[in-house]
Design an enzyme around this catalytic site. Structure first.
Site, PDB file in Angstrom:
ATOM      1  N   HIS A 159       0.832  -1.204   0.000  1.00  0.00           N
ATOM      2  CA  HIS A 159       0.000   0.000   0.000  1.00  0.00           C
ATOM      3  C   HIS A 159       0.866   1.254   0.000  1.00  0.00           C
ATOM      4  O   HIS A 159       1.875   1.311   0.695  1.00  0.00           O
ATOM      5  CB  HIS A 159      -0.893   0.028   1.240  1.00  0.00           C
ATOM      6  CG  HIS A 159      -2.046  -0.932   1.154  1.00  0.00           C
ATOM      7  ND1 HIS A 159      -3.158  -0.826   1.951  1.00  0.00           N
ATOM      8  CD2 HIS A 159      -2.265  -2.008   0.359  1.00  0.00           C
ATOM      9  CE1 HIS A 159      -4.012  -1.793   1.650  1.00  0.00           C
ATOM     10  NE2 HIS A 159      -3.482  -2.534   0.693  1.00  0.00           N
ATOM     11  N   LYS A 166       1.970  -0.533  15.145  1.00  0.00           N
ATOM     12  CA  LYS A 166       3.406  -0.619  15.465  1.00  0.00           C
ATOM     13  C   LYS A 166       3.826  -1.875  16.235  1.00  0.00           C
ATOM     14  O   LYS A 166       5.016  -2.190  16.290  1.00  0.00           O
ATOM     15  CB  LYS A 166       3.826   0.610  16.297  1.00  0.00           C
ATOM     16  CG  LYS A 166       3.848   1.895  15.499  1.00  0.00           C
ATOM     17  CD  LYS A 166       5.056   1.968  14.588  1.00  0.00           C
ATOM     18  CE  LYS A 166       4.875   2.912  13.448  1.00  0.00           C
ATOM     19  NZ  LYS A 166       4.567   2.306  12.149  1.00  0.00           N
ATOM     20  N   TYR A 220       4.336   6.312  10.341  1.00  0.00           N
ATOM     21  CA  TYR A 220       3.483   5.184   9.971  1.00  0.00           C
ATOM     22  C   TYR A 220       4.253   4.137   9.156  1.00  0.00           C
ATOM     23  O   TYR A 220       4.144   2.938   9.412  1.00  0.00           O
ATOM     24  CB  TYR A 220       2.259   5.695   9.196  1.00  0.00           C
ATOM     25  CG  TYR A 220       1.167   4.648   9.091  1.00  0.00           C
ATOM     26  CD1 TYR A 220       0.231   4.483  10.108  1.00  0.00           C
ATOM     27  CD2 TYR A 220       1.088   3.818   7.979  1.00  0.00           C
ATOM     28  CE1 TYR A 220      -0.754   3.516  10.034  1.00  0.00           C
ATOM     29  CE2 TYR A 220       0.105   2.837   7.887  1.00  0.00           C
ATOM     30  CZ  TYR A 220      -0.811   2.695   8.918  1.00  0.00           C
ATOM     31  OH  TYR A 220      -1.784   1.725   8.840  1.00  0.00           O
TER      32      TYR A 220
HETATM   33  C1  PHB Z   1      -5.175  -4.760  10.786  1.00  0.00           C
HETATM   34  O1  PHB Z   1      -5.445  -5.685  11.565  1.00  0.00           O
HETATM   35  O2  PHB Z   1      -5.273  -4.901   9.556  1.00  0.00           O
HETATM   36  C2  PHB Z   1      -4.747  -3.453  11.341  1.00  0.00           C
HETATM   37  C3  PHB Z   1      -4.705  -3.248  12.713  1.00  0.00           C
HETATM   38  C4  PHB Z   1      -4.308  -2.009  13.216  1.00  0.00           C
HETATM   39  C5  PHB Z   1      -3.976  -0.985  12.337  1.00  0.00           C
HETATM   40  C6  PHB Z   1      -4.008  -1.197  10.981  1.00  0.00           C
HETATM   41  C7  PHB Z   1      -4.411  -2.432  10.463  1.00  0.00           C
HETATM   42  O3  PHB Z   1      -3.620   0.238  12.815  1.00  0.00           O
END
Ligand code: PHB
Ligand code: APR
Length: 394
Positions: A72, A296, A383
């Site tokens: 992504h 994270k 991020y």
């Molecule tokens: C996910 O489980 O896809 C997921 C969990 C937390 C996030 C982003 C994606 O911040």
């Protein structure tokens, strides 16, 4: 029995450590309380930073990830009914990959077993001794027998509720923590994603997150009460809340499908310092927890064991001081991620029964990060993950 590094816990931290040590010619044995099936099927987070992907790839466990991971280049922030894209790759030159944590775990277990590595599943009664001496040991039960594993070092990779951190004498660790007045209700649905990117939604009814696992499976989360009773959430109620919080007036709709799995994820910030006591190292969730809003948790665990494998290799090569640097090297990044995760959580969730002052501040901040290139770049660089040498001495 004897090994160089006794590892407690076969989550991403313990398994990757064992794999990296093997590549450095250092022996280890992994002890796990659950079954192999349980750890391979446990649904957890799924965003890998570019550095995590690069490390898995460089260490020979990135093949399926390269085939099945979804790369992504942006995320969406949705608030006041409108969507705003944070162009991660344009802003940072880096990307993220969506790949379930349990898929990473499966790949690592396969790699360890193929290389003749030893993972003991379904162990019980794990206790540590001699961590302040040069010959620590792990006592445990396996297949009905009491065993002792003598080692040079112990790696506590047994998660937040494990036994390694509590086995450290009172007063040695300083613990920092924050709890939040909410949790996430997460579902996995058999529905093709209708958004190509993750959506983080601020909404007066509470936060929602739109994510995915594959071209056929959507992963969704809703802010809920910390003690939420899943029995009170029918499929219908879950979908109606997701529609309300995620959909915008531009006509975008999320697709429904059979719910394959559901669960409540608690929200907590936690750090224990230092991350090494004598011959015991804590890594991953055993040492620190972040709320999942910044994606994270897994990435921090990967960074800890990267540094730990490097420190142990230096120690075995005669540079005994290398293990002293483990905790301070990890903690720089840990605290940066703690701040980022707390900040994302604070900006996106409904607090204090919808306190209007707090809501106005959140909207001002969301407006700023989606309008100012400098603010967007700051969110984006955190991020996608700061470089591995972040916080290292120049
Ligand atoms: C996910 O489980 O896809 C997921 C969990 C937390 C996030 C982003 C994606 O911040
Ligand atoms: N004995 C042996 N194993 C244990 C014990 C014990 N007493 N207690 C816990 N374990 C095992 C758990 O069953 C689990 O498989 O330790 C493992 C810890 O794994 P995780 O909780 O996955 O923690 P970690 O490897 O640090 O992974 C980092 O990233 O996405 C985040 O929080 C998420 O788990 C994730 C983390």
């Amino acid at each position: 029995m004897r090994t160089q590094v006794g590892i407690v816990g076969a989550g991403p931290a313990g398994l990757l450590l064992s794999h990296l040590l093997h590549r450095l010619g250092i022996e280890s044995i992994v002890l796990e309380s659950q079954t192999r099936r349980h750890v391979e099927e446990r649904v957890r987070a799924g965003v890998l930073e570019q550095g995590t992907v690069d490390l898995l790839d460089a260490s020979g466990v990135g093949e399926r990830l390269a085939r099945e991971g979804l790369v992504h280049h942006g995320i969406e922030l949705r608030f006041e009914g409108a969507s705003h894209r944070i162009a991660l790759t344009d802003l940072t030159g880096r990307s993220i990959t969506v790949y379930g944590q349990q898929e990473v775990v499966k790949d690592l277990i396969r790699a360890r077993l193929d290389a003749g590595g030893e993972i003991a599943f379904e162990v019980s009664d794990v206790t540590l001794s001699g961590v302040d001496s040069a010959s620590p040991a792990i006592r445990y039960r396996h297949a009905g027998e009491a065993r002792v594993l003598d080692c040079d070092f112990i790696a506590g990779c047994d998660g937040f509720h494990g036994v390694c951190r509590p086995s450290i004498a009172p007063g040695v660790l300083t613990e920092y923590s924050r709890s939040y007045p909410f949790a996430w209700l997460g579902i996995l649905a058999s529905a093709a994603p209708t958004s190509p990117e993750l959506i983080y939604a601020h909404h007066e009814r509470g936060f929602a997150l739109y994510s995915m696992r594959s071209p056929k499976v959507t992963r969704l989360y809703l802010q809920c009460a910390p003690d939420e009773d899943l029995a009170r959430w029918s499929d219908e109620r879950i979908w109606s809340e997701l529609h309300a919080r995620l959909e915008t007036s531009d006509g975008w709709r999320l697709a429904e499908g059979p719910i394959l799995q559901r669960g409540v994820t608690p929200m907590r910030s936690f750090v224990a310092e230092p991350m090494r006591v004598g011959r015991l190292f804590l890594a991953g969730d055993a040492a620190h927890i972040v709320p999942p809003t910044g994606a994270k948790g897994l990435n921090l665990a990967v960074n800890d064991v990267r540094i730990l494998a490097d420190a142990l290799a230096s120690w075995y090569a005669g540079r005994k001081g290398a293990i002293d640097d483990y905790s301070p090297r990890c903690l720089k990044r840990v605290w940066r991620a703690e701040h980022f995760s707390w900040w994302m959580t604070s900006m996106l969730h409904r607090f204090d029964h919808g306190d209007p002052f707090h809501q106005k501040l959140q909207l001002a901040q969301l407006d700023y990060v989606t309008r100012s290139k400098a603010a967007a770049a700051s969110l984006a660089e955190n991020y996608v993950g700061l470089p591995f040498d972040y916080g290292e001495a120049p």
